[in-house]
Design a protein around this motif. Structure first.
Motif, mmCIF file in Angstrom:
data_model
loop_
_atom_site.group_PDB
_atom_site.id
_atom_site.type_symbol
_atom_site.label_atom_id
_atom_site.label_comp_id
_atom_site.label_asym_id
_atom_site.label_seq_id
_atom_site.Cartn_x
_atom_site.Cartn_y
_atom_site.Cartn_z
ATOM 1 N N ILE A 681 -7.685 7.352 -10.668
ATOM 2 C CA ILE A 681 -8.877 6.613 -11.096
ATOM 3 C C ILE A 681 -10.070 6.982 -10.221
ATOM 4 O O ILE A 681 -11.214 7.052 -10.675
ATOM 5 C CB ILE A 681 -8.626 5.092 -11.030
ATOM 6 N N VAL A 682 -9.806 7.258 -8.959
ATOM 7 C CA VAL A 682 -10.875 7.567 -8.005
ATOM 8 C C VAL A 682 -11.431 8.969 -8.218
ATOM 9 O O VAL A 682 -12.647 9.168 -8.287
ATOM 10 C CB VAL A 682 -10.362 7.409 -6.558
ATOM 11 N N PHE A 683 -10.551 9.968 -8.317
ATOM 12 C CA PHE A 683 -10.989 11.359 -8.253
ATOM 13 C C PHE A 683 -11.071 12.074 -9.600
ATOM 14 O O PHE A 683 -11.820 13.042 -9.728
ATOM 15 C CB PHE A 683 -10.052 12.159 -7.335
ATOM 16 N N ASN A 684 -10.294 11.653 -10.595
ATOM 17 C CA ASN A 684 -10.325 12.369 -11.871
ATOM 18 C C ASN A 684 -11.638 12.128 -12.600
ATOM 19 O O ASN A 684 -12.280 11.085 -12.427
ATOM 20 C CB ASN A 684 -9.169 11.930 -12.775
ATOM 21 N N ALA A 685 -12.016 13.083 -13.450
ATOM 22 C CA ALA A 685 -13.157 12.914 -14.349
ATOM 23 C C ALA A 685 -12.638 12.843 -15.777
ATOM 24 O O ALA A 685 -11.811 13.653 -16.183
ATOM 25 C CB ALA A 685 -14.134 14.075 -14.201
ATOM 26 N N GLY A 686 -13.138 11.884 -16.532
ATOM 27 C CA GLY A 686 -12.686 11.705 -17.908
ATOM 28 C C GLY A 686 -11.858 10.448 -18.037
ATOM 29 O O GLY A 686 -11.775 9.634 -17.106
#
Length: 780
Positions: A681-686
């Motif tokens: 949730i912190v680092f992914n995009a999308g």
């Protein structure tokens, strides 16, 4: 921990960690003093974060490339070198052990040392300079390392040239083809279905789809009057001077070529590519590089431009070895017992007192891989040019400097693996193509199944001579198109493989290119799609509504397409149905449509993306036994439609209008930290709704075991190079240039990609200075 709680926790943590990342951002403006430089270097950055580097000598140039790579992508470089060296377990624990065992077995680190001894003195200087730049940036960061290091609780060790070459080696093997489909065919495909049924769904080429070189090797010189004159041989006298295509000047509005490159690779955060411009007094090139490596991989210099796609040539085989006993190191070859080499590999594991010792066994064919991949009980060794000593980096170094076709071809000699299609254009008006990769000449067979190793009759007898590899210069039709499709026809004198992608993308690109006599820069296809499957009968109610939407579908696989969504799910359900009917081994299904041997290194095999052609052939085959098991074609399609409706109702609800492709086909860029929830949730995009599939020009393909997200390959970089005026060139590279969560360039190129927009790929210093927003001076 429930998924809802993880999501909530991730939402709370994200602004906190993003704030930490912002406080650790590297310096992009002002003056930065670094040890190891000979003279001042100027770095201009544009609004997308792309650095334009101006140095006074080559060593400082590559030193500065190491600096900017480390500033923006140090964590990515850390993960990649540990992946290549088999040292992930040291920091991520036992969860990474299987991947480390595989990388230690194939031996990227061992090969890197051999490769380092093969590069010339000049290349060695640039490798050293690059690593010094990376290390200078790390030293300058001090305790302000990327936030991932703090979360993972370790610090980087210095970078060395062997780390660069090990990472190069890993990519080389990942992009080489030949052994994945052998395992799948032998131990999952034929084993599960039996030879007769397996043949109905085996890899095949649709004869309606084009070959890259339909005339085989074709050479035409471009004369001063613009006409072409046939020539012989792979070289020309000097002329004065995972989609890729080039158009010659007769087909463009400028009278000079356009070259487009659109490599399709896995969506990652950050992406695999890094945009860059490099200039020294005797060196000038622009395009995308790989963090962890110097040079430019795809792009253009002052004279030539090039694009790259995966060739899918079959350059490697598995060999079944016969050992004297289970624990013996003696194996049989041509009636003699040979002694295999053994390399004990010590793998340290975070949280465990004792390391894991992996005894790597290597025969004359290559490393024995049966201890680390599923092989059905046989002892298999991998023979691959990608695992032989090579001066591969010399190829990219020479290509970055090439001034004409001859020098481009000379660079191709160094790229002994992987098998690549490299499309070429130059400022004098030539276009061309060369296939790289040493392709074996086999003593017997064609490598479709693991070969018997002990008799010697299937051994490699040599390799296709370099001059006889598929290539063309100035084909008479005026264009070169490469989309992982079949390269040469059956009459080509050498066997190059049979695992090409099905060719629908290449056909669609050709259709679009031939629609106009003259093309402008902005006319190249973006969201163009092709798909086929519109036959279903004897249905009513919601099934009739769904059938009608498919029958009337326009073939456009857009995010809001209901017909396209139905097509995708019905096709998948039909394949699943046929596999279940044909075998009791239901768990084999993902392997049969391309699941790979390792979820990190080899996510898919060559069977991925081949089911479209096989399925369409099957539906046209009245003698199909697989369809007979299902009660015939109509019954099979009806059942598949019924199952698709059940899936879509449970996933998207009962309203057929809500069954839109973009609701289940989404794009997410996963970060290496996402392995630990809720860091995803912190680092992914999308996720973002995204159009397309494996067969569309805008390829957004799917891992066989994880439908229906675009989780396998997307356009990882796009360039349109105008050989008449480089400043009119365009590019885009999702998700963004920076790997730092706190950077505005973390994911700022995703929306433009989905909207079909590009950014200026500037060349002249005046244009760059006018567009740049930051200037950094590196001083000794």
């Amino acid at each position: 921990m429930s998924s809802l709680f993880q999501k909530a926790l991730g939402s709370v943590l994200k602004p906190v960690i993003k704030g930490m990342s912002k406080r650790r951002m590297a310096q992009h403006s002002g003056e930065l003093k670094l040890e190891g430089l000979k003279a001042k270097v100027t770095i201009r950055r544009d609004p997308e974060g792309v650095p334009y580097i101006y140095a006074q000598n080559r060593e400082d140039l590559f030193f500065a490339q190491g600096v900017v790579h480390a500033q923006d992508r140090l964590w990515q470089m850390e993960v990649n070198r540990r992946l290549a060296l088999g040292r992930l377990s040291e920091v991520f624990g036992a969860a990474a052990l299987d991947t480390d065992r595989l990388t230690r077995t194939v031996g990227f680190g061992r090969m890197a040392q051999q490769d380092l001894n093969l590069v010339d003195e000049d290349m060695r200087k640039q490798l050293d300079a690059y690593c010094k730049g990376v290390n200078a940036a790390i030293q300058q960061m001090g305790k302000r390392l990327p936030v991932e290091y703090k979360l993972a609780k370790f610090a980087p060790i210095p970078f060395e040239p062997i780390h660069v070459l090990a990472w190069t080696r890993l990519l080389t093997l990942q992009l080489s083809n030949g052994w994945g489909h052998e395992l799948a065919r032998a131990h999952f495909f034929v084993q599960a279905l039996g030879p007769e049924l397996a043949a109905e769904l085996d890899i095949r080429h649709d004869p309606r789809n084009p070959a890259t070189l339909p005339n085989g090797i074709e050479f035409n010189a471009l004369a001063s009057d613009g006409k072409m004159q046939a020539m012989q041989g792979p070289f020309l006298k000097d002329l004065g001077g995972s989609n890729a295509w080039a158009l010659n000047g007769n087909r463009t509005d400028t009278g000079k070529p356009y070259l487009c490159a659109d490599p399709h690779l896995a969506p990652l955060m950050p992406g695999i590519w890094y945009q860059i411009y490099l200039e020294a007094p005797d060196f000038r090139v622009q395009g995308v590089s790989l963090p962890g490596m110097p040079l430019v991989m795809i792009g253009h210099n002052s004279h030539i431009a090039w694009g790259i796609t995966l060739a899918f040539s079959d350059i490697q085989d598995l060999f079944v070895e016969q050992f004297e006993a289970e624990t013996s190191r003696k194996y049989l070859h041509k009636g003699e017992w040979k002694t295999a080499e053994v390399f004990p590999e010590t793998i340290h594991i975070k949280g465990k007192a004792e390391p894991h010792i992996e005894d790597v066994v290597v025969t004359h064919n290559g490393p024995v891989v049966s201890n680390v991949v599923k092989t059905g009980g046989q002892v298999l060794a991998l023979n691959s040019p990608a695992l032989r000593p090579s001066a591969l980096t010399m190829g990219w170094y020479q290509m970055d400097q090439a001034r004409n076709w001859n020098e481009f071809v000379a660079a191709m000699r160094y790229i002994e693996a992987p098998g690549l299609n490299i499309v070429y254009a130059d400022v004098t008006g030539n276009i061309g193509y060369w296939m790289t990769g040493k392709t074996p000449i086999r003593g017997k067979g064609n490598g479709e199944m693991p070969s018997i190793g002990w008799t010697g009759e299937y051994d490699f007898k040599g390799f296709v001579p370099f001059e006889e590899m598929p290539h063309t210069l100035n084909p008479e039709r005026g264009y070169v198109v490469s989309a992982n499709n079949k390269v040469v026809n059956a009459d080509f004198p050498h066997f190059m493989g049979n695992v090409w992608m099905n060719g629908y993308r290449a056909r669609r690109i050709e259709e679009l290119l031939l629609q106009k006599d003259k093309w402008r820069r902005d006319d190249f296809p973006g969201l163009e799609f092709v798909a086929h499957l519109k036959e279903v009968a004897n249905v009513e109610g919601k099934m009739k509504q769904a059938r009608d939407r498919m029958v009337n579908w326009d073939g456009q696989l857009t995010t809001n397409s209901v017909g396209g969504c139905l097509y995708q799910v019905v096709r998948r359900e039909l394949l699943s149905l046929l596999f279940r009917l044909g075998t009791e081994h239901h768990h084999h299904e993902p392997w049969l449509i391309g699941r790979g041997m390792d979820p990190v290194l080899f996510k898919v095999s060559e069977f991925q993306g081949k089911d479209t052609t096989a399925l369409l052939d099957l539906l046209q085959n009245p003698e199909s036994k697989l369809l007979a098991f299902a009660g015939g074609k109509a019954a099979a399609l009806k059942k598949a439609l019924e199952n698709a409706i059940l899936f879509l109702e449970s996933t998207l609800g009962g309203d057929l209008e809500g069954w839109q492709w973009g609701r289940i086909h989404t794009l997410e860029f996963p970060h290496a930290m996402a392995i630990q929830k809720p860091m995803d949730i912190v680092f992914n995009a999308g996720p973002y709704p995204i159009p397309g599939d494996t067969d569309t020009v805008f390829q957004t393909s799917i891992r066989p075991e994880l439908p229906y997200s675009a989780n396998l390959a997307i356009p990882s970089y796009r360039q349109i190079v105008d050989l008449a005026n480089f400043d009119r060139s365009l590019w885009i590279k999702p998700p963004g240039q920076s790997g730092q969560l706190g950077s505005p360039n973390y994911d700022d190129q995703v929306a433009p990609l989905l909207e079909g927009r590009y950014f200026p790929m500037l060349w002249n210093p005046e244009a760059v200075a006018g567009y740049a927003t930051k200037v950094l001076e590196l001083v000794p």
